[in-house]
Design an enzyme around this catalytic site. Sequence first.
Site, PDB file in Angstrom:
ATOM      1  N   CYS A   1      25.629 -28.997  54.885  1.00 35.01           N
ATOM      2  CA  CYS A   1      26.499 -29.955  55.415  1.00 35.01           C
ATOM      3  C   CYS A   1      27.251 -29.126  56.815  1.00 35.01           C
ATOM      4  O   CYS A   1      27.872 -29.683  57.386  1.00 35.01           O
ATOM      5  CB  CYS A   1      27.702 -29.755  54.340  1.00 35.01           C
ATOM      6  SG  CYS A   1      28.459 -28.299  54.258  1.00 35.01           S
TER       7      CYS A   1
ATOM      8  N   TYR B   1       8.200   0.245  14.276  1.00 33.75           N
ATOM      9  CA  TYR B   1       7.147   1.079  14.597  1.00 33.75           C
ATOM     10  C   TYR B   1       7.105   2.538  14.147  1.00 33.75           C
ATOM     11  O   TYR B   1       6.143   3.239  14.199  1.00 33.75           O
ATOM     12  CB  TYR B   1       6.744   1.111  16.092  1.00 33.75           C
ATOM     13  CG  TYR B   1       7.983   1.513  17.007  1.00 33.75           C
ATOM     14  CD1 TYR B   1       8.641   2.606  16.835  1.00 33.75           C
ATOM     15  CD2 TYR B   1       8.445   0.432  17.759  1.00 33.75           C
ATOM     16  CE1 TYR B   1       9.571   2.866  17.804  1.00 33.75           C
ATOM     17  CE2 TYR B   1       9.719   0.732  18.604  1.00 33.75           C
ATOM     18  CZ  TYR B   1      10.269   2.054  18.384  1.00 33.75           C
ATOM     19  OH  TYR B   1      11.369   2.239  19.358  1.00 33.75           O
TER      20      TYR B   1
ATOM     21  N   LYS C   1       3.416  -0.912  23.587  1.00 33.66           N
ATOM     22  CA  LYS C   1       4.861  -0.228  23.829  1.00 33.66           C
ATOM     23  C   LYS C   1       6.126  -1.375  24.311  1.00 33.66           C
ATOM     24  O   LYS C   1       5.810  -1.751  25.499  1.00 33.66           O
ATOM     25  CB  LYS C   1       4.803   0.769  24.684  1.00 33.66           C
ATOM     26  CG  LYS C   1       5.966   1.472  25.062  1.00 33.66           C
ATOM     27  CD  LYS C   1       5.905   2.708  25.941  1.00 33.66           C
ATOM     28  CE  LYS C   1       7.294   3.457  26.229  1.00 33.66           C
ATOM     29  NZ  LYS C   1       8.515   2.831  26.520  1.00 33.66           N
TER      30      LYS C   1
ATOM     31  N   CYS D   1      29.995 -30.623  50.105  1.00 40.33           N
ATOM     32  CA  CYS D   1      28.765 -30.494  50.846  1.00 40.33           C
ATOM     33  C   CYS D   1      27.785 -31.166  50.018  1.00 40.33           C
ATOM     34  O   CYS D   1      27.842 -30.900  48.535  1.00 40.33           O
ATOM     35  CB  CYS D   1      28.518 -28.920  50.497  1.00 40.33           C
ATOM     36  SG  CYS D   1      26.852 -28.311  50.728  1.00 40.33           S
TER      37      CYS D   1
ATOM     38  N   CYS E   1      26.104 -23.759  56.821  1.00 40.09           N
ATOM     39  CA  CYS E   1      25.260 -24.312  55.869  1.00 40.09           C
ATOM     40  C   CYS E   1      24.137 -25.234  56.127  1.00 40.09           C
ATOM     41  O   CYS E   1      24.282 -26.485  56.679  1.00 40.09           O
ATOM     42  CB  CYS E   1      26.547 -25.194  54.740  1.00 40.09           C
ATOM     43  SG  CYS E   1      25.627 -25.976  53.399  1.00 40.09           S
TER      44      CYS E   1
ATOM     45  N   CYS F   1      28.967 -21.211  51.282  1.00 41.33           N
ATOM     46  CA  CYS F   1      29.357 -22.376  51.741  1.00 41.33           C
ATOM     47  C   CYS F   1      30.714 -22.889  51.249  1.00 41.33           C
ATOM     48  O   CYS F   1      30.836 -23.134  50.044  1.00 41.33           O
ATOM     49  CB  CYS F   1      28.553 -23.693  51.752  1.00 41.33           C
ATOM     50  SG  CYS F   1      29.194 -25.248  52.029  1.00 41.33           S
TER      51      CYS F   1
ATOM     52  N   ASP G   1       8.990  -3.396  25.731  1.00 38.22           N
ATOM     53  CA  ASP G   1      10.065  -2.997  26.526  1.00 38.22           C
ATOM     54  C   ASP G   1      11.389  -3.669  26.131  1.00 38.22           C
ATOM     55  O   ASP G   1      11.627  -4.576  26.696  1.00 38.22           O
ATOM     56  CB  ASP G   1       9.603  -3.539  27.875  1.00 38.22           C
ATOM     57  CG  ASP G   1      10.582  -2.842  29.096  1.00 38.22           C
ATOM     58  OD1 ASP G   1      10.959  -1.630  28.578  1.00 38.22           O
ATOM     59  OD2 ASP G   1      10.333  -3.322  30.147  1.00 38.22           O
TER      60      ASP G   1
ATOM     61  N   GLU H   1      -0.368   1.323  19.788  1.00 30.48           N
ATOM     62  CA  GLU H   1       0.361   0.396  19.534  1.00 30.48           C
ATOM     63  C   GLU H   1       1.016  -0.207  21.115  1.00 30.48           C
ATOM     64  O   GLU H   1       1.146   0.572  21.887  1.00 30.48           O
ATOM     65  CB  GLU H   1       1.642   0.693  18.631  1.00 30.48           C
ATOM     66  CG  GLU H   1       1.248   1.480  17.624  1.00 30.48           C
ATOM     67  CD  GLU H   1       2.224   2.478  16.799  1.00 30.48           C
ATOM     68  OE1 GLU H   1       3.456   2.263  17.159  1.00 30.48           O
ATOM     69  OE2 GLU H   1       1.900   2.939  16.094  1.00 30.48           O
TER      70      GLU H   1
ATOM     71  N   LYS I   1       1.645   4.233  30.204  1.00 28.73           N
ATOM     72  CA  LYS I   1       2.173   3.264  30.998  1.00 28.73           C
ATOM     73  C   LYS I   1       1.089   2.367  31.704  1.00 28.73           C
ATOM     74  O   LYS I   1       0.272   2.954  32.526  1.00 28.73           O
ATOM     75  CB  LYS I   1       3.315   3.802  31.982  1.00 28.73           C
ATOM     76  CG  LYS I   1       4.498   4.360  31.332  1.00 28.73           C
ATOM     77  CD  LYS I   1       5.536   3.218  30.778  1.00 28.73           C
ATOM     78  CE  LYS I   1       6.674   3.558  30.408  1.00 28.73           C
ATOM     79  NZ  LYS I   1       7.649   3.761  31.425  1.00 28.73           N
TER      80      LYS I   1
HETATM   81  S1  IVH Z   1       7.575   5.807  18.575  1.00 31.56           S
HETATM   82  C1  IVH Z   1       8.709  10.023  18.491  1.00 31.56           C
HETATM   83  N1  IVH Z   1       6.310   3.567  19.058  1.00 31.56           N
HETATM   84  O1  IVH Z   1       9.415   3.729  24.064  1.00 31.56           O
HETATM   85  C2  IVH Z   1       8.227   8.726  18.565  1.00 31.56           C
HETATM   86  N2  IVH Z   1       8.058   3.945  20.528  1.00 31.56           N
HETATM   87  O2  IVH Z   1       9.980   6.543  25.090  1.00 31.56           O
HETATM   88  C3  IVH Z   1       9.200   7.769  19.223  1.00 31.56           C
HETATM   89  N3  IVH Z   1       8.704   2.138  21.882  1.00 31.56           N
HETATM   90  O3  IVH Z   1      12.416   5.238  22.631  1.00 31.56           O
HETATM   91  C4  IVH Z   1       8.836   6.423  19.628  1.00 31.56           C
HETATM   92  N4  IVH Z   1       7.101   0.694  21.413  1.00 31.56           N
HETATM   93  O4  IVH Z   1      12.270   2.730  22.201  1.00 31.56           O
HETATM   94  C5  IVH Z   1       7.178   4.410  19.477  1.00 31.56           C
HETATM   95  N5  IVH Z   1       5.188   1.538  19.295  1.00 31.56           N
HETATM   96  C6  IVH Z   1       6.210   2.229  19.719  1.00 31.56           C
HETATM   97  C7  IVH Z   1       7.007   1.890  20.459  1.00 31.56           C
HETATM   98  C8  IVH Z   1       8.022   2.798  21.066  1.00 31.56           C
HETATM   99  C9  IVH Z   1       8.305   1.031  22.339  1.00 31.56           C
HETATM  100  C10 IVH Z   1       9.906   2.724  22.895  1.00 31.56           C
HETATM  101  C11 IVH Z   1      10.990   3.515  22.160  1.00 31.56           C
HETATM  102  C12 IVH Z   1      10.962   4.825  22.728  1.00 31.56           C
HETATM  103  C13 IVH Z   1      10.292   4.682  23.927  1.00 31.56           C
HETATM  104  C14 IVH Z   1       9.568   5.803  24.171  1.00 31.56           C
END
Ligand code: IVH
Length: 676
Positions: A404, A223, A116, A425, A401, A419, A118, A114, A310
Amino acid sequence: MTSPSSEKEYHALAEQILEHDRRYYVEASPTISDVEYDALSRALRAYEEKHPDQVVPWSPTRKVGHTPASEFPKVERPVAMLSLDNTYGEDDLRAFYDRVVKGLDGEVPLFSIEPKIDGFGIELTYQAGLLTLAATRGDGRIGEDVTTNARTVHGVTPKLRKPTDIVVRGEIYMTKAEFAEVNEARDALGEETFKNPRNLAAGSIKLLDPREVAKRPMRTILYEVVDGERYARGHLASLDLIRDLGLPVSQHNSRAASWEELHGAVVSWRDKRDELPYEVDGLVIKVDEFAQRATLGATAKFPRWAIAYKFPARQVTTLVLELEQNVGRTGAVTPVAKLEPVELSGTTVSRASLHNWDQVARLQIGDGDRVLMEKAGEIIPQILAVTEAGSGERFTAPTHCPSCGTALEREEGKVVLGCPNRLGCPAQRLAALEFFGSRGQLNIDGLGEKLVAQLVAADLVRDVADLFDLTVEPLAKLERFGKQSAQNLVTAIAAARKAATFSRLLSALGIAHVGGVVAKLIAARYRTLSALRAVAVAKPSAELVAELCEIEGVGEVIAVAVDRFLRDPHAQVVLDKLAARGFDPEEPVAERATDGPLVGKTLVVTGTLSRPRGEVQARIEAAGGKIAGSVSKKTHYLVAGADTGKTKLEAAEKHGVPVLDEAALEALLTGAPVAD
Ligand code: IVH
């Protein structure tokens, strides 16, 4: 669309709107136009206004809360929200895979992969299909109840399609485009911008006023289903189930049943991540089957059945062509590096802000340098370091500046060089003009950056007040500007003038720290610019600042900025010109509160009071009271200040209306009993 004619029809319409929300935010395939959707919403609202006693708590109109919170109560959850262990490379990923297979006695499980997102974590509790709690992750076990605010998040439906009891977890986030828009608006106001969508979303969900939260366009993707085994055998099947219940789930989740598939899926994400409208900082890889998850268990901090992979931050190097000194609307002079254009995570970068002059000194950057740039979690490209110094001179902070020539000042404790010449200005004047007409300010259609520059160059406009003198003829003579465009602009200015309120004008003037919200607070107290200016004439700075600080939501920094602006000689010229053109819009009286000690009461306020009358009236309205101009038998109280006219007092006596002094009014406002 006509309004529902029975409670049953009302329920059906509310359900229908939720279904359209679902098609939009869950399926991403709406079946009606925005116009049709708005018509349905209007019909629903009309019914609810007529039958307030029938409004259901899950109505789509209840999404925007009205009561500001004072704090977010803590909630303790039975199942802790764990976080995930991070991995950064393929070796780590392989190690995770091997650990899982070993833990399952050699069995290769099905994995879900999935994006992740942000953002930040949220947990939603539904009871019998109704949203009863939205809690932040907090420390995992104890989070904060942000239910009211979470209701404003797109995708957080107030009612599931079936009356299910279920707890789901997910991420609240903001798209890159919406993030950029919020930041641009803040930047234009001289307010600090957010570093990334995550910070913005996290900050927004904890704003105390849900109406402000609703202005920040947040979304959610879910999720995890808590106790998922109660609903399905595997995780992906549980996500299908909540999707059918009407909750948004990522459309980019995929599955892998072998190392090759897992590895292939991860590789395929390298390019895909930039195509998504939101920031994805990695992947989450999870074992799908709940029974296998139970076998694997968890450490104190992380589950053993999932891992966050990551993405590496992407970096490039490029050449510095020149340093620009940008003079902003608030006078801040910021260093911007002009760069040899370079591709970086999907966009061409040709300029990068260096933020402030301390940063320039720290980097020891100069013409012709090769620099390392990164756009990782940050949407905004950052210069990280000089990798190869060029032969050009090192950049240093300017003393004057660039527009001016005024000596620059550094605000105490701040890294920003500014400024102080304000509207004296040219660069600031230009920026002020552009801001004045922009969207969210006076909203003058067609008055963009280029046209403003043209108007100034042709000397048709020097300040914002001159806009109201523009006529078709000289405009039509501008380059690439026909008679029609000229007419359109004049019409747009007239329309903007007509639609203006004091708070709009106040925020459009571009006073540092005075955005739309603050402007409304100030406008509610003074009602017109002329009234506010009158106070500035009558009182010295310290007193005006103190008076402004009495307004809830206005602090010293804001008050000082307003006071400074009102006393700035260049600003005064502009304000005088606006007044001479009769432009002094009044702030409309805010919608009456529906609760408070004065609900159902009509008051007349007269005479000289210790505070501006507008402010006293605003407080009465905030307490649910209504303001009337003259005393009649419908009046409940006459609030009389010093030198109240005889006519009003006589009328009060005639109709048996109690006369209150300020102290008595105060008692009424705070709900204390009043002695007649
Ligand atoms: S599962 C035990 N699935 O990433 C499982 N987390 O450090 C808990 N996050 O705190 C999380 N996308 O805020 C899961 N598809 C996803 C995610 C996801 C983003 C975030 C979430 C979590 C952090 C993991």
